[in-house]
Design an enzyme around this catalytic site. Sequence first.
Site, PDB file in Angstrom:
ATOM      1  N   GLY A 121       1.963   2.920  -2.652  1.00  0.00           N
ATOM      2  CA  GLY A 121       3.068   2.815  -3.324  1.00  0.00           C
ATOM      3  C   GLY A 121       4.402   2.399  -2.976  1.00  0.00           C
ATOM      4  O   GLY A 121       5.453   2.263  -4.086  1.00  0.00           O
TER       5      GLY A 121
ATOM      6  N   GLU B 135      -8.836   0.160  -7.433  1.00  0.00           N
ATOM      7  CA  GLU B 135      -8.750  -0.604  -5.884  1.00  0.00           C
ATOM      8  C   GLU B 135      -9.598  -0.158  -5.184  1.00  0.00           C
ATOM      9  O   GLU B 135     -10.613   1.340  -5.122  1.00  0.00           O
ATOM     10  CB  GLU B 135      -7.238  -0.616  -5.955  1.00  0.00           C
ATOM     11  CG  GLU B 135      -6.909   0.709  -5.738  1.00  0.00           C
ATOM     12  CD  GLU B 135      -5.401   0.255  -4.736  1.00  0.00           C
ATOM     13  OE1 GLU B 135      -5.146  -0.576  -4.035  1.00  0.00           O
ATOM     14  OE2 GLU B 135      -5.126   1.276  -3.834  1.00  0.00           O
TER      15      GLU B 135
ATOM     16  N   ASP C  83      -6.666   7.551   3.005  1.00  0.00           N
ATOM     17  CA  ASP C  83      -6.360   9.071   3.243  1.00  0.00           C
ATOM     18  C   ASP C  83      -7.037   9.816   2.849  1.00  0.00           C
ATOM     19  O   ASP C  83      -7.376  10.601   3.898  1.00  0.00           O
ATOM     20  CB  ASP C  83      -5.058   8.635   3.864  1.00  0.00           C
ATOM     21  CG  ASP C  83      -4.984   7.829   2.133  1.00  0.00           C
ATOM     22  OD1 ASP C  83      -4.798   7.317   1.144  1.00  0.00           O
ATOM     23  OD2 ASP C  83      -3.685   6.865   2.140  1.00  0.00           O
TER      24      ASP C  83
ATOM     25  N   SER D  75       1.055  -1.762  -0.852  1.00  0.00           N
ATOM     26  CA  SER D  75       0.323  -0.065   0.174  1.00  0.00           C
ATOM     27  C   SER D  75       1.237   0.964   0.001  1.00  0.00           C
ATOM     28  O   SER D  75       2.065   0.908   0.367  1.00  0.00           O
ATOM     29  CB  SER D  75      -0.743   0.159   1.180  1.00  0.00           C
ATOM     30  OG  SER D  75      -0.421  -0.339   1.836  1.00  0.00           O
TER      31      SER D  75
HETATM   32  N1  LIG Z   1      -2.437   1.403 -13.170  1.00  0.00           N
HETATM   33  C1  LIG Z   1      -2.107   3.243 -13.360  1.00  0.00           C
HETATM   34  N2  LIG Z   1      -2.262   3.685 -14.541  1.00  0.00           N
HETATM   35  C2  LIG Z   1      -2.479   5.263 -13.874  1.00  0.00           C
HETATM   36  N3  LIG Z   1      -1.759   5.729 -12.361  1.00  0.00           N
HETATM   37  C3  LIG Z   1      -1.842   4.746 -11.663  1.00  0.00           C
HETATM   38  C4  LIG Z   1      -2.296   3.122 -12.546  1.00  0.00           C
HETATM   39  N4  LIG Z   1      -1.537   2.562 -10.756  1.00  0.00           N
HETATM   40  C5  LIG Z   1      -0.893   3.503 -10.150  1.00  0.00           C
HETATM   41  N5  LIG Z   1      -1.189   4.945 -10.478  1.00  0.00           N
HETATM   42  C6  LIG Z   1      -0.521   5.837  -9.969  1.00  0.00           C
HETATM   43  O1  LIG Z   1      -0.016   4.892  -8.200  1.00  0.00           O
HETATM   44  C7  LIG Z   1      -1.110   5.729  -7.332  1.00  0.00           C
HETATM   45  C8  LIG Z   1      -1.127   4.174  -6.788  1.00  0.00           C
HETATM   46  O2  LIG Z   1      -1.494   3.377  -7.183  1.00  0.00           O
HETATM   47  P1  LIG Z   1      -2.914   2.410  -6.072  1.00  0.00           P
HETATM   48  O3  LIG Z   1      -2.820   1.187  -7.113  1.00  0.00           O
HETATM   49  O4  LIG Z   1      -3.559   3.059  -5.587  1.00  0.00           O
HETATM   50  O5  LIG Z   1      -1.874   1.956  -4.981  1.00  0.00           O
HETATM   51  P2  LIG Z   1      -1.851   1.575  -3.520  1.00  0.00           P
HETATM   52  O6  LIG Z   1      -2.592   0.907  -2.221  1.00  0.00           O
HETATM   53  O7  LIG Z   1      -0.164   1.828  -2.810  1.00  0.00           O
HETATM   54  O8  LIG Z   1      -2.332   3.034  -3.289  1.00  0.00           O
HETATM   55  C9  LIG Z   1      -2.926   5.788  -7.886  1.00  0.00           C
HETATM   56  O9  LIG Z   1      -3.323   6.576  -6.749  1.00  0.00           O
HETATM   57  C10 LIG Z   1      -2.265   6.701  -9.181  1.00  0.00           C
HETATM   58  O10 LIG Z   1      -2.405   7.896  -9.064  1.00  0.00           O
HETATM   59 MG   LIG Z   2      -4.367   3.895  -3.610  1.00  0.00          MG
END
Ligand SMILES: Nc1ncnc2c1ncn2[C@@H]1O[C@H](COP(=O)(O)OP(=O)(O)O)[C@@H](O)[C@H]1O
Ligand SMILES: [Mg+2]
Length: 406
Positions: free
Chosen positions: A160, A289, A296, A158
């Site tokens: 990032g 997701e 947050d 999570s």
């Molecule tokens: N497939 C994607 N295309 C574009 N941006 C993405 C993608 N996956 C993630 N991101 C960017 O990275 C951020 C974090 O990814 P996320 O999958 O929400 O992970 P986490 O579980 O760490 O929050 C997203 O809010 C977005 O800004």
């Molecule tokens: Mg996220």
Amino acid sequence: MTLMLPVPLPARVLLLGSGELGKEVTIALQRYGCTVIACDSYGNAPAMQVADQSRVFDMSDPAALSAVLDESDVDLIVPEVEAIATDCLSASEERGVRVVPNAFAVQATMDRQRIRTLAASLPGVRTSAFRFAHSAAELAAALDEIGYPAFVKPTMSSSGHGQSRVTGPEQAMSAWTHAEQDARAATGVVIVEEGIDFDYEITLLTVRSWDAASGTVTTSFCAPIGHRQEGGDYVESWQPMAMNGSALERARTMAKAVTDALAQAGNGPCLGLFGVEFFVRGDDVWFSELSPRPHDTGMVTMATQAQSEFELHARAFLGLPTSTALASPGASAVIKSTRAIDTPAYSGVATALATADIVRIFGKPISRSGRRVGVVAATATTPKESRVIARRAAAAITIDDAQNPS
Ligand SMILES: Nc1ncnc2c1ncn2[C@@H]1O[C@H](COP(=O)(O)OP(=O)(O)O)[C@@H](O)[C@H]1O
Ligand SMILES: [Mg+2]
């Protein structure tokens, strides 16, 4: 499982994860007289500072978690983080202890492989194209199929952590290594997602609450929250995010479909608040997701809604009435530590509060740079104005080391 709704008060609640979100959930629960036992891997975590009792142990260790579940004799288990030995939760649920929103949802959403596969299988739910890879070689092949840019993420992570944006095949190996090293739990598998070139991204706070009059669960939505991420971690959010009507309708339909599916697959009525994340470009909407708990980016609701996301979560899983109404446009901005500090001293809170509506200092022991230690939220006539106020107010707050000033 015998289920009484609303939940008889005061309830005994085991909170798994004691960060800033859990701290606010604890306060909301205590307003209804509940007893909260706050758990985390370190002592004096934010929620522990306000909870009735606390337990310090490794929540991802099944033996340790089972022992705490056995001795604490609670009515409700409320997970606040993903890093939990979730098999223990199913066992508790089978013994009649309610898990919020249900053990299946907690288990499925902590694993990108499960939640993504489930969401993509639902009619009407659109996700980015994705593949799973079990080795660097499989990752290279998956990247070839998905194309560039692509996002590579550990299936369990999570904020990032372990995530890479990959723009060419030569980055496959480093993305694999980064995911392996920074995952919360080594699963030996990564997800490869098509990079979406979105106009903006939102969190749609979705509430499943109990309607006593009809004896059914109803789904309602907060006004969409726009947010900006840096390195996969949220730095500011605002509400409402201006969206065209059809994109909002699509996001709501998908949020309902996914939360309904989590309810159907699990036990009980699946009550609570969910943070559902979407990418939007024009009329196109992609489900990304979701968290089966406050999000947050939703901290902005402490200023913008009469019932914050924490109050909504507590009310919803206790079986009490909820209102997702927006009271005012607003924005939040995070306060991050700039270095490792043992004895934090905060200044500038008065300056921040001269223009912002709320300041929350989480009270975390600060052990590293970049850690989120507080948040500011402001309201104004537009989200844009609110963002300016919130950002300036957050910047006014500085953290120093009381024992070792810079
Ligand atoms: N497939 C994607 N295309 C574009 N941006 C993405 C993608 N996956 C993630 N991101 C960017 O990275 C951020 C974090 O990814 P996320 O999958 O929400 O992970 P986490 O579980 O760490 O929050 C997203 O809010 C977005 O800004
Ligand atoms: Mg996220």
